[in-house]
Design an enzyme around this catalytic site. Sequence first.
Site, PDB file in Angstrom:
ATOM      1  N   LYS A 171     145.255  46.755 -19.463  1.00 12.35           N
ATOM      2  CA  LYS A 171     144.942  45.889 -20.614  1.00 12.35           C
ATOM      3  C   LYS A 171     146.170  45.119 -21.094  1.00 12.35           C
ATOM      4  CE  LYS A 171     143.347  49.232 -23.245  1.00 12.35           C
ATOM      5  NZ  LYS A 171     143.398  50.445 -22.415  1.00 12.35           N
ATOM      6  N   ARG A 175     154.022  54.337 -14.516  1.00 18.70           N
ATOM      7  CA  ARG A 175     154.551  53.608 -15.669  1.00 18.70           C
ATOM      8  C   ARG A 175     155.533  54.491 -16.444  1.00 18.70           C
ATOM      9  NH1 ARG A 175     150.120  51.415 -19.874  1.00 18.70           N
ATOM     10  NH2 ARG A 175     150.041  53.574 -20.516  1.00 18.70           N
ATOM     11  N   ARG A 208     144.130  62.039 -22.806  1.00 17.41           N
ATOM     12  CA  ARG A 208     143.861  60.678 -23.289  1.00 17.41           C
ATOM     13  C   ARG A 208     142.586  60.137 -22.653  1.00 17.41           C
ATOM     14  NH1 ARG A 208     149.502  58.386 -21.857  1.00 17.41           N
ATOM     15  NH2 ARG A 208     148.604  56.312 -22.133  1.00 17.41           N
ATOM     16  N   ARG A 223     157.810  55.905 -22.446  1.00 18.68           N
ATOM     17  CA  ARG A 223     156.759  56.470 -23.297  1.00 18.68           C
ATOM     18  C   ARG A 223     156.551  57.936 -22.956  1.00 18.68           C
ATOM     19  NH1 ARG A 223     151.534  52.621 -23.574  1.00 18.68           N
ATOM     20  NH2 ARG A 223     150.657  54.659 -24.127  1.00 18.68           N
TER      21      ARG A 223
HETATM   22  P1  ADP Z   1     147.010  53.533 -23.516  1.00 17.16           P
HETATM   23  O1  ADP Z   1     145.941  52.478 -23.463  1.00 17.16           O
HETATM   24  O2  ADP Z   1     147.822  53.612 -22.277  1.00 17.16           O
HETATM   25  O3  ADP Z   1     146.527  54.873 -23.997  1.00 17.16           O
HETATM   26  P2  ADP Z   1     147.978  52.520 -26.060  1.00 17.16           P
HETATM   27  O4  ADP Z   1     149.321  51.935 -26.283  1.00 17.16           O
HETATM   28  O5  ADP Z   1     146.792  51.647 -26.246  1.00 17.16           O
HETATM   29  O6  ADP Z   1     148.062  53.083 -24.593  1.00 17.16           O
HETATM   30  O7  ADP Z   1     147.782  53.784 -27.015  1.00 17.16           O
HETATM   31  C1  ADP Z   1     148.714  54.827 -27.083  1.00 17.16           C
HETATM   32  C2  ADP Z   1     148.272  55.861 -28.130  1.00 17.16           C
HETATM   33  O8  ADP Z   1     148.255  55.240 -29.436  1.00 17.16           O
HETATM   34  C3  ADP Z   1     146.857  56.422 -27.950  1.00 17.16           C
HETATM   35  O9  ADP Z   1     146.824  57.524 -27.075  1.00 17.16           O
HETATM   36  C4  ADP Z   1     146.498  56.798 -29.393  1.00 17.16           C
HETATM   37  O10 ADP Z   1     147.091  58.019 -29.776  1.00 17.16           O
HETATM   38  C5  ADP Z   1     147.161  55.709 -30.227  1.00 17.16           C
HETATM   39  N1  ADP Z   1     146.259  54.567 -30.514  1.00 17.16           N
HETATM   40  C6  ADP Z   1     146.399  53.277 -30.061  1.00 17.16           C
HETATM   41  N2  ADP Z   1     145.411  52.486 -30.514  1.00 17.16           N
HETATM   42  C7  ADP Z   1     144.591  53.286 -31.253  1.00 17.16           C
HETATM   43  C8  ADP Z   1     143.372  53.077 -31.960  1.00 17.16           C
HETATM   44  N3  ADP Z   1     142.774  51.865 -32.009  1.00 17.16           N
HETATM   45  N4  ADP Z   1     142.811  54.133 -32.607  1.00 17.16           N
HETATM   46  C9  ADP Z   1     143.378  55.343 -32.593  1.00 17.16           C
HETATM   47  N5  ADP Z   1     144.523  55.622 -31.930  1.00 17.16           N
HETATM   48  C10 ADP Z   1     145.131  54.619 -31.259  1.00 17.16           C
END
Ligand code: ADP
Length: 190
Positions: free
Chosen positions: A14, A128, A146, A134
């Site tokens: 994404k 990654r 996740r 991260r």
């Molecule tokens: P990925 O898509 O690789 O999991 P993100 O950067 O989108 O990475 O998200 C990392 C973490 O941030 C998630 O595992 C969650 O804990 C938190 N997070 C991100 N966006 C949201 C959201 N919209 N609602 C709840 N938690 C979120």
Amino acid sequence: MINLVLFGPPGAGKGTQSDMIKEKYNLVHLSTGDLLRGEIKAGTPLGIKAKELMDQGQLVPDEVVIGMIDSKIKANKEGNGFIFDGFPRTVAQAEALDGLMSENDIAISGMVALDVDEEELTKRILKRGETSGRTDDQNEDLIRNRVKEYNTKTAPVANFYEAQGKYKAIGGVGSIEEIFTNLCAAIDSL
Ligand code: ADP
């Protein structure tokens, strides 16, 4: 104006595709993951709380991400539109987003989803993790957590948009350019 939700499990690509879509359609990119990591880096109380949950592969509370997105929408509503990445991640967030959009007299044009299987996701995220710094990308159990959160809480968000006739899915495995071409075709057909 065009307002897109880019959807898919962790590691689906994404972030990469959002950067390209943002350029092509001249959109504001809003990634809740990036916004949360910004809060962590700045050491804010919100960031300190969020980090605990993120480090366990759990979602942060809906109110927290909704609040962050609310101010960004207000600040950028005069532009060409938004690409939401990693948000909405629950049906409650999707409902709240519809409310925030209509408060500002705008609407979601559609959701485009990237389909990628779990084995490929785990492989990509671990790779990654070698360079992203991260902590949530470096442990296989955490990554599986996740994906589990995604399957139970996030996957239903697709039905929310499908019910509104605003959902398109495309394959997320292949070259970055090939996926981008298919995504653009899906966006243009919305
Ligand atoms: P990925 O898509 O690789 O999991 P993100 O950067 O989108 O990475 O998200 C990392 C973490 O941030 C998630 O595992 C969650 O804990 C938190 N997070 C991100 N966006 C949201 C959201 N919209 N609602 C709840 N938690 C979120």
